[in-house]
Design a protein around this motif. Structure first.
Motif, PDB file in Angstrom:
ATOM      1  N   ALA A  67     -89.286  70.963 -74.115  1.00 31.93           N
ATOM      2  CA  ALA A  67     -90.114  72.164 -74.170  1.00 31.93           C
ATOM      3  C   ALA A  67     -90.955  72.177 -75.435  1.00 31.93           C
ATOM      4  O   ALA A  67     -90.454  71.960 -76.535  1.00 31.93           O
ATOM      5  N   GLY A  68     -92.246  72.421 -75.268  1.00 27.84           N
ATOM      6  CA  GLY A  68     -93.146  72.490 -76.415  1.00 27.84           C
ATOM      7  C   GLY A  68     -94.365  73.342 -76.144  1.00 27.84           C
ATOM      8  O   GLY A  68     -95.284  73.376 -76.941  1.00 27.84           O
ATOM      9  N   GLY A  69     -94.375  73.997 -74.983  1.00 24.33           N
ATOM     10  CA  GLY A  69     -95.518  74.809 -74.615  1.00 24.33           C
ATOM     11  C   GLY A  69     -96.418  74.093 -73.623  1.00 24.33           C
ATOM     12  O   GLY A  69     -96.299  72.886 -73.393  1.00 24.33           O
ATOM     13  N   PRO A  70     -97.349  74.827 -73.011  1.00 28.44           N
ATOM     14  CA  PRO A  70     -98.190  74.245 -71.962  1.00 28.44           C
ATOM     15  C   PRO A  70     -99.095  73.117 -72.449  1.00 28.44           C
ATOM     16  O   PRO A  70     -99.372  72.177 -71.701  1.00 28.44           O
ATOM     17  N   GLY A  71     -99.569  73.197 -73.693  1.00 24.86           N
ATOM     18  CA  GLY A  71    -100.419  72.129 -74.205  1.00 24.86           C
ATOM     19  C   GLY A  71     -99.685  70.811 -74.305  1.00 24.86           C
ATOM     20  O   GLY A  71    -100.219  69.751 -73.960  1.00 24.86           O
ATOM     21  N   VAL A  72     -98.448  70.862 -74.770  1.00 30.74           N
ATOM     22  CA  VAL A  72     -97.629  69.650 -74.855  1.00 30.74           C
ATOM     23  C   VAL A  72     -97.360  69.099 -73.452  1.00 30.74           C
ATOM     24  O   VAL A  72     -97.471  67.892 -73.210  1.00 30.74           O
ATOM     25  N   ALA A  73     -97.015  69.982 -72.514  1.00 30.81           N
ATOM     26  CA  ALA A  73     -96.725  69.533 -71.154  1.00 30.81           C
ATOM     27  C   ALA A  73     -97.944  68.862 -70.537  1.00 30.81           C
ATOM     28  O   ALA A  73     -97.838  67.785 -69.932  1.00 30.81           O
ATOM     29  N   ARG A  74     -99.114  69.469 -70.669  1.00 30.00           N
ATOM     30  CA  ARG A  74    -100.319  68.870 -70.090  1.00 30.00           C
ATOM     31  C   ARG A  74    -100.633  67.518 -70.732  1.00 30.00           C
ATOM     32  O   ARG A  74    -101.003  66.561 -70.039  1.00 30.00           O
ATOM     33  N   THR A  75    -100.511  67.453 -72.046  1.00 27.41           N
ATOM     34  CA  THR A  75    -100.825  66.201 -72.732  1.00 27.41           C
ATOM     35  C   THR A  75     -99.846  65.104 -72.337  1.00 27.41           C
ATOM     36  O   THR A  75    -100.239  63.941 -72.148  1.00 27.41           O
ATOM     37  N   MET A  76     -98.572  65.433 -72.176  1.00 27.93           N
ATOM     38  CA  MET A  76     -97.604  64.446 -71.711  1.00 27.93           C
ATOM     39  C   MET A  76     -97.936  63.967 -70.302  1.00 27.93           C
ATOM     40  O   MET A  76     -97.748  62.791 -69.971  1.00 27.93           O
ATOM     41  N   ALA A  77     -98.449  64.853 -69.472  1.00 35.38           N
ATOM     42  CA  ALA A  77     -98.819  64.459 -68.108  1.00 35.38           C
ATOM     43  C   ALA A  77     -99.933  63.424 -68.096  1.00 35.38           C
ATOM     44  O   ALA A  77    -100.048  62.638 -67.144  1.00 35.38           O
ATOM     45  N   LEU A  78    -100.752  63.381 -69.126  1.00 39.20           N
ATOM     46  CA  LEU A  78    -101.859  62.421 -69.171  1.00 39.20           C
ATOM     47  C   LEU A  78    -101.372  60.977 -69.164  1.00 39.20           C
ATOM     48  O   LEU A  78    -102.141  60.070 -68.832  1.00 39.20           O
ATOM     49  N   ALA A  79    -100.119  60.750 -69.515  1.00 41.22           N
ATOM     50  CA  ALA A  79     -99.572  59.389 -69.462  1.00 41.22           C
ATOM     51  C   ALA A  79     -99.594  58.842 -68.037  1.00 41.22           C
ATOM     52  O   ALA A  79     -99.590  57.618 -67.843  1.00 41.22           O
ATOM     53  N   ARG A  80     -99.626  59.719 -67.028  1.00 43.20           N
ATOM     54  CA  ARG A  80     -99.627  59.310 -65.627  1.00 43.20           C
ATOM     55  C   ARG A  80    -100.988  59.427 -64.978  1.00 43.20           C
ATOM     56  O   ARG A  80    -101.140  59.108 -63.804  1.00 43.20           O
ATOM     57  N   ALA A  81    -101.979  59.892 -65.719  1.00 43.49           N
ATOM     58  CA  ALA A  81    -103.285  60.167 -65.137  1.00 43.49           C
ATOM     59  C   ALA A  81    -104.009  58.892 -64.752  1.00 43.49           C
ATOM     60  O   ALA A  81    -104.095  57.954 -65.541  1.00 43.49           O
ATOM     61  N   GLN A  82    -104.550  58.875 -63.539  1.00 43.60           N
ATOM     62  CA  GLN A  82    -105.308  57.737 -63.033  1.00 43.60           C
ATOM     63  C   GLN A  82    -106.776  58.065 -62.786  1.00 43.60           C
ATOM     64  O   GLN A  82    -107.552  57.175 -62.466  1.00 43.60           O
ATOM     65  N   GLY A  83    -107.154  59.315 -62.901  1.00 43.08           N
ATOM     66  CA  GLY A  83    -108.504  59.716 -62.539  1.00 43.08           C
ATOM     67  C   GLY A  83    -109.514  59.561 -63.647  1.00 43.08           C
ATOM     68  O   GLY A  83    -109.182  59.555 -64.839  1.00 43.08           O
ATOM     69  N   ALA A  84    -110.774  59.462 -63.252  1.00 34.84           N
ATOM     70  CA  ALA A  84    -111.879  59.449 -64.204  1.00 34.84           C
ATOM     71  C   ALA A  84    -112.123  60.844 -64.759  1.00 34.84           C
ATOM     72  O   ALA A  84    -112.706  61.003 -65.832  1.00 34.84           O
ATOM     73  N   TYR A  85    -111.688  61.865 -64.008  1.00 32.73           N
ATOM     74  CA  TYR A  85    -111.837  63.260 -64.428  1.00 32.73           C
ATOM     75  C   TYR A  85    -110.478  63.944 -64.404  1.00 32.73           C
ATOM     76  O   TYR A  85    -109.599  63.582 -63.623  1.00 32.73           O
ATOM     77  N   VAL A  86    -110.338  64.954 -65.268  1.00 37.50           N
ATOM     78  CA  VAL A  86    -109.125  65.761 -65.315  1.00 37.50           C
ATOM     79  C   VAL A  86    -109.502  67.215 -65.065  1.00 37.50           C
ATOM     80  O   VAL A  86    -110.430  67.753 -65.694  1.00 37.50           O
ATOM     81  N   LYS A  87    -108.787  67.842 -64.147  1.00 38.81           N
ATOM     82  CA  LYS A  87    -108.986  69.254 -63.835  1.00 38.81           C
ATOM     83  C   LYS A  87    -107.737  70.034 -64.202  1.00 38.81           C
ATOM     84  O   LYS A  87    -106.622  69.650 -63.827  1.00 38.81           O
ATOM     85  N   VAL A  88    -107.903  71.122 -64.927  1.00 40.01           N
ATOM     86  CA  VAL A  88    -106.786  72.005 -65.264  1.00 40.01           C
ATOM     87  C   VAL A  88    -106.530  72.958 -64.107  1.00 40.01           C
ATOM     88  O   VAL A  88    -107.457  73.537 -63.545  1.00 40.01           O
ATOM     89  N   LEU A  89    -105.265  73.121 -63.731  1.00 39.55           N
ATOM     90  CA  LEU A  89    -104.862  74.140 -62.768  1.00 39.55           C
ATOM     91  C   LEU A  89    -103.518  74.687 -63.218  1.00 39.55           C
ATOM     92  O   LEU A  89    -102.497  74.007 -63.098  1.00 39.55           O
ATOM     93  N   ASP A  90    -103.509  75.891 -63.750  1.00 40.63           N
ATOM     94  CA  ASP A  90    -102.247  76.489 -64.163  1.00 40.63           C
ATOM     95  C   ASP A  90    -101.390  76.792 -62.938  1.00 40.63           C
ATOM     96  O   ASP A  90    -101.904  77.058 -61.843  1.00 40.63           O
ATOM     97  N   ALA A  91    -100.083  76.771 -63.126  1.00 40.05           N
ATOM     98  CA  ALA A  91     -99.151  76.877 -61.999  1.00 40.05           C
ATOM     99  C   ALA A  91     -99.327  78.160 -61.207  1.00 40.05           C
ATOM    100  O   ALA A  91     -99.090  78.184 -59.992  1.00 40.05           O
ATOM    101  N   ASP A  92     -99.750  79.238 -61.855  1.00 45.75           N
ATOM    102  CA  ASP A  92     -99.851  80.526 -61.183  1.00 45.75           C
ATOM    103  C   ASP A  92    -101.263  80.843 -60.697  1.00 45.75           C
ATOM    104  O   ASP A  92    -101.506  81.924 -60.165  1.00 45.75           O
ATOM    105  N   ASP A  93    -102.193  79.903 -60.854  1.00 44.94           N
ATOM    106  CA  ASP A  93    -103.579  80.138 -60.454  1.00 44.94           C
ATOM    107  C   ASP A  93    -103.913  79.426 -59.143  1.00 44.94           C
ATOM    108  O   ASP A  93    -103.116  78.644 -58.623  1.00 44.94           O
ATOM    109  N   GLN A  94    -105.120  79.688 -58.637  1.00 45.12           N
ATOM    110  CA  GLN A  94    -105.570  79.074 -57.388  1.00 45.12           C
ATOM    111  C   GLN A  94    -107.031  78.657 -57.509  1.00 45.12           C
ATOM    112  O   GLN A  94    -107.814  79.297 -58.226  1.00 45.12           O
ATOM    113  N   LEU A  95    -107.390  77.575 -56.798  1.00 45.34           N
ATOM    114  CA  LEU A  95    -108.771  77.127 -56.727  1.00 45.34           C
ATOM    115  C   LEU A  95    -109.409  77.663 -55.448  1.00 45.34           C
ATOM    116  O   LEU A  95    -108.908  77.406 -54.352  1.00 45.34           O
TER     117      LEU A  95
END
Length: 249
Positions: A67-95
């Motif tokens: 646990a380190g907050g949402p910024g830490v969680a998102r940045t850690m997720a980038l280790a798995r990112a394969q896309g040329a673009y990154v889109k933020v989507l918070d867990a409680d929001d909708q597109l």
């Protein structure tokens, strides 16, 4: 890696119940032929409550971490990112339908732009929505514009950081999200604004859920001493980046 959009979501136990709605909104997106999305869900901490809400879909991956907050969680997720673009989507929001395609079209057509944002509506508990005054006109956002507005208007940006769509290499070059207990997304937005022109779409690109218990509604988020410290370091970082003279595009 040039034909994929990486959607990044930080989640903790209280917001996990909204993941199925976020997933449905993501499945409703339509992209140009040859493009696809992946969804990286990163739990901020370890527990048993979140996993049951994660969709069973090969395009979705789920990990946990300290646990380190949402910024830490998102940045850690980038280790798995394969896309040329990154889109933020918070867990409680909708597109809303079309949001992802509009973001993609804006940056694909303008290689000199590093990031895009869009109009956001509050999604209220009764299902109704409410807009925000002061949206800019659709089009390019010149460097320094967001910082100037934010500074002059009580630390309120005229574009919403939760709508961010950004080139992956630029996001990595800036170190991901700021190491702050809150406002980490605003810190990233202002850093992007300091080094790159952006884009604003006047069409609604996010339904921003308001609900009892969300982190931004807690007293700690508005503690004046902490808030002032956050705003100070966010502004200092943006100004330092601008003064260094490095530019994207």
């Amino acid at each position: 890696m040039t034909r994929r959009i990486t959607v990044v979501t930080a989640v903790h136990a209280p917001s996990a119940r909204f993941l199925p709605e976020a997933y449905r909104s993501l499945c409703e997106q339509r992209l140009p032929d040859g493009w696809e999305w992946e969804w990286l869900i990163q739990e901020d901490g370890h527990g048993e409550e979140v996993h049951g809400y994660v969709p069973d879909d090969g395009r979705v991956s789920f990990r946990q971490g300290r646990a380190g907050g949402p910024g830490v969680a998102r940045t850690m997720a980038l280790a798995r990112a394969q896309g040329a673009y990154v889109k933020v989507l918070d867990a409680d929001d909708q597109l809303p339908p079309g949001a992802l395609g509009r973001d993609l079209a804006a940056l694909e057509a303008r290689p000199d732009l590093g990031w895009a944002t869009s109009r956001a509506l509050d999604l209220l508990p009764d299902g109704s929505t409410a807009g925000f005054p002061g949206d800019p006109e659709e089009g390019p956002i010149e460097r320094g514009t967001v910082l100037g507005h934010w500074t002059a208007n009580g630390f309120l940006a005229q574009v919403h950081p939760a709508t961010l769509f950004v080139r992956r290499e630029l996001l990595l070059a800036l170190g991901g999200w700021m190491a702050l207990p809150a406002s980490e997304d605003t810190g990233l937005l202002l850093a992007l604004d300091a080094v790159s022109r952006g884009w604003f779409s006047a069409e609604v690109g996010l339904l921003y859920r308001k609900w009892e218990g969300q982190v931004t509604g807690r007293p700690a988020h508005t503690d004046p001493v902490e808030r002032q410290a956050r705003m100070t370091v966010v502004a200092a970082r943006a100004r330092a980046l601008a003064e260094l003279g490095w530019r994207y595009g």
